[in-house]
Design an enzyme around this catalytic site. Structure first.
Site, short mmCIF file in Angstrom:
data_model
loop_
_atom_site.label_atom_id
_atom_site.label_comp_id
_atom_site.label_asym_id
_atom_site.label_seq_id
_atom_site.Cartn_x
_atom_site.Cartn_y
_atom_site.Cartn_z
N HIS A 21 24.60 26.99 -12.15
CA HIS A 21 25.71 27.64 -12.65
C HIS A 21 25.92 27.44 -14.25
O HIS A 21 26.61 26.52 -14.46
CB HIS A 21 26.85 27.24 -11.61
CG HIS A 21 28.19 27.87 -12.06
ND1 HIS A 21 29.10 27.80 -11.20
CD2 HIS A 21 28.66 28.48 -13.17
CE1 HIS A 21 30.37 28.57 -11.85
NE2 HIS A 21 29.97 29.07 -12.81
N HIS A 23 26.29 30.45 -17.55
CA HIS A 23 26.07 31.36 -18.05
C HIS A 23 25.62 31.36 -19.39
O HIS A 23 26.04 30.88 -20.34
CB HIS A 23 27.58 32.17 -18.21
CG HIS A 23 28.59 31.94 -17.16
ND1 HIS A 23 28.91 33.22 -16.35
CD2 HIS A 23 29.19 31.05 -16.37
CE1 HIS A 23 29.28 32.73 -15.20
NE2 HIS A 23 29.58 31.43 -15.34
N GLU A 204 37.94 29.40 -8.14
CA GLU A 204 37.96 28.52 -9.25
C GLU A 204 39.43 28.51 -9.74
O GLU A 204 40.09 27.42 -9.45
CB GLU A 204 37.05 29.32 -10.33
CG GLU A 204 37.09 28.76 -11.83
CD GLU A 204 36.61 29.36 -12.84
OE1 GLU A 204 36.41 30.69 -12.67
OE2 GLU A 204 36.40 29.01 -13.96
N1 ADE Z 1 32.41 33.77 -17.21
C1 ADE Z 1 31.88 32.61 -17.98
N2 ADE Z 1 32.45 31.53 -17.44
C2 ADE Z 1 33.19 31.95 -16.31
C3 ADE Z 1 34.08 31.16 -15.45
N3 ADE Z 1 34.01 30.13 -15.63
N4 ADE Z 1 34.69 31.72 -14.62
C4 ADE Z 1 34.48 33.02 -14.38
N5 ADE Z 1 33.91 33.93 -15.18
C5 ADE Z 1 33.15 33.34 -16.17
ZN ZN Z 2 30.96 30.33 -14.14
#
Ligand code: ADE
Ligand code: ZN
Length: 343
Positions: A21, A23, A204
């Site tokens: 995980h 990005h 989240e």
């Molecule tokens: N895009 C990048 N980081 C993110 C996160 N923590 N939650 C949702 N979308 C994201």
């Molecule tokens: Zn994320």
């Protein structure tokens, strides 16, 4: 530093780990941001690296996303995406990471006129360079920006079609609360029909019900974050029973205030309930640490033992989109490493 801290640091660094995980746009360090802005003639609303770092004081997911999408605007040329990706893998190698499945948001770039071929091509160039340099293998998961809606997501999927042999899966990210997983059923059904593996951010900032919907409606194989499952004992039992992997990002959760403090993070309770939790960095340039720092800080705050850290690292391979023999080989290496370094 105390000997015991040194010892834990060394143990974590040497532990083979997969990152599931992260990005890639979230690994854009401010120094590279400024270099690319100058090179590409992009105007940033900050005058210095210090000024941009001072802005990394988030009070919600959205407050972060606003800055994150703005900063990604410095990425224009294929080489920019390659440089970004190479820099991430250099850090992963330093941290003892041996495999990664990285998130990439095509719409962040195509919406401002950078083609899928340029952006994804650059990321893939960076991946190839990192494999040469460090022997780290990795895969790409394209994510749909949920705030743009399902129709745009379907458009992204069709634009990605020529590249599907280089993409392992589809994810769902961006603003969670107002964009429930159930709104993306057609997109996920279409992606599965194309042979993509499925994951989604859920739980989240959003509720445990979004984790359920990601499983029931989208049929995801892993849940990204998923920490709000802590509010729903039946859901915890289900995750445990099904062996569902949660890709947890402890430093991110504290920085975005979805968890008050690291010592209160639900990761330990989920782990003790038997959920397959993993530790990941999410957007490491923005949240105060890469993979090693997420392991180290979480171990310290939650009092995780070496055996527990090894189990979490093993989960990162068990939950990976790798062939079973490769997963088993990594888990065996971790068990051997843990046996040799206990005490
Ligand atoms: N895009 C990048 N980081 C993110 C996160 N923590 N939650 C949702 N979308 C994201
Ligand atoms: Zn994320």
């Amino acid at each position: 530093m105390l000997d015991s801290q040194n010892d834990l640091d060394d143990f974590i660094r040497g532990l083979p780990k997969a990152e599931l995980h992260m990005h890639i746009e979230g690994s854009l360090e401010p120094e590279l941001m400024f270099r690319l802005a100058a090179r590409n003639g992009v105007k940033l609303p900050y005058r210095s690296v210090e000024e941009v770092k001072a802005a990394y004081d988030f009070d919600s997911l959205q407050s972060f996303l606003d800055l994150y999408y703005m900063a990604a605007g410095v990425l224009i040329r294929r080489e920019d995406f390659a440089a970004l990706t190479e820099a991430y893998f250099d850090r992963l190698a330093e941290d003892g990471g041996v495999y990664a499945e990285i998130f990439f948001d095509p719409q962040t770039h195509t919406a401002r006129g950078v083609s899928m071929e340029t952006a994804l091509g650059g990321v893939l160039d960076g991946i190839a360079a990192a494999e040469q340099r460090h022997g780290i293998k990795s895969k790409v998961i394209i994510c749909c920006l949920r705030h743009l809606g399902e129709a745009e997501g379907l458009r992204m999927l069709s634009e990605a079609e020529p590249f599907l042999d280089r993409i392992v899966g589809l994810g769902l990210d961006s603003s969670e609360r107002d964009f429930p997983p159930a709104d993306f059923k057609r997109l996920f059904t279409a992606a599965r029909a194309q042979g993509l593996r499925l994951v989604a951010h859920a739980g989240e900032e959003g509720p445990a019900a979004f984790v359920r919907d990601a499983l029931d409606v989208l049929a995801v194989e892993r849940v990204d974050h998923g920490i709000r499952a802590i509010d729903d004992p039946e859901l915890i039992e289900r995750l445990t029973k099904n062996g569902t992997t949660l890709t947890v990002c402890p430093l991110s959760n504290v920085r975005l205030r979805t968890v008050k403090a690291l010592h209160e993070h639900p990761l330990r309770r989920l782990f003790e309930a038997g959920v397959k939790v993993t530790i990941n960095s999410d957007d490491p340039a923005y949240f105060g640490g890469y993979l090693h720092e997420n392991y180290r800080a979480t171990a310290k705050a939650l009092d995780l033992t070496k055996a527990e850290l090894a189990e979490i690292a093993a989960n990162s391979f068990r939950g990976a989109f790798l062939p079973d023999e490769e997963k088993e080989a990594w888990v065996a290496r971790i068990e051997d490493y843990a046996r040799r370094h206990q005490g």
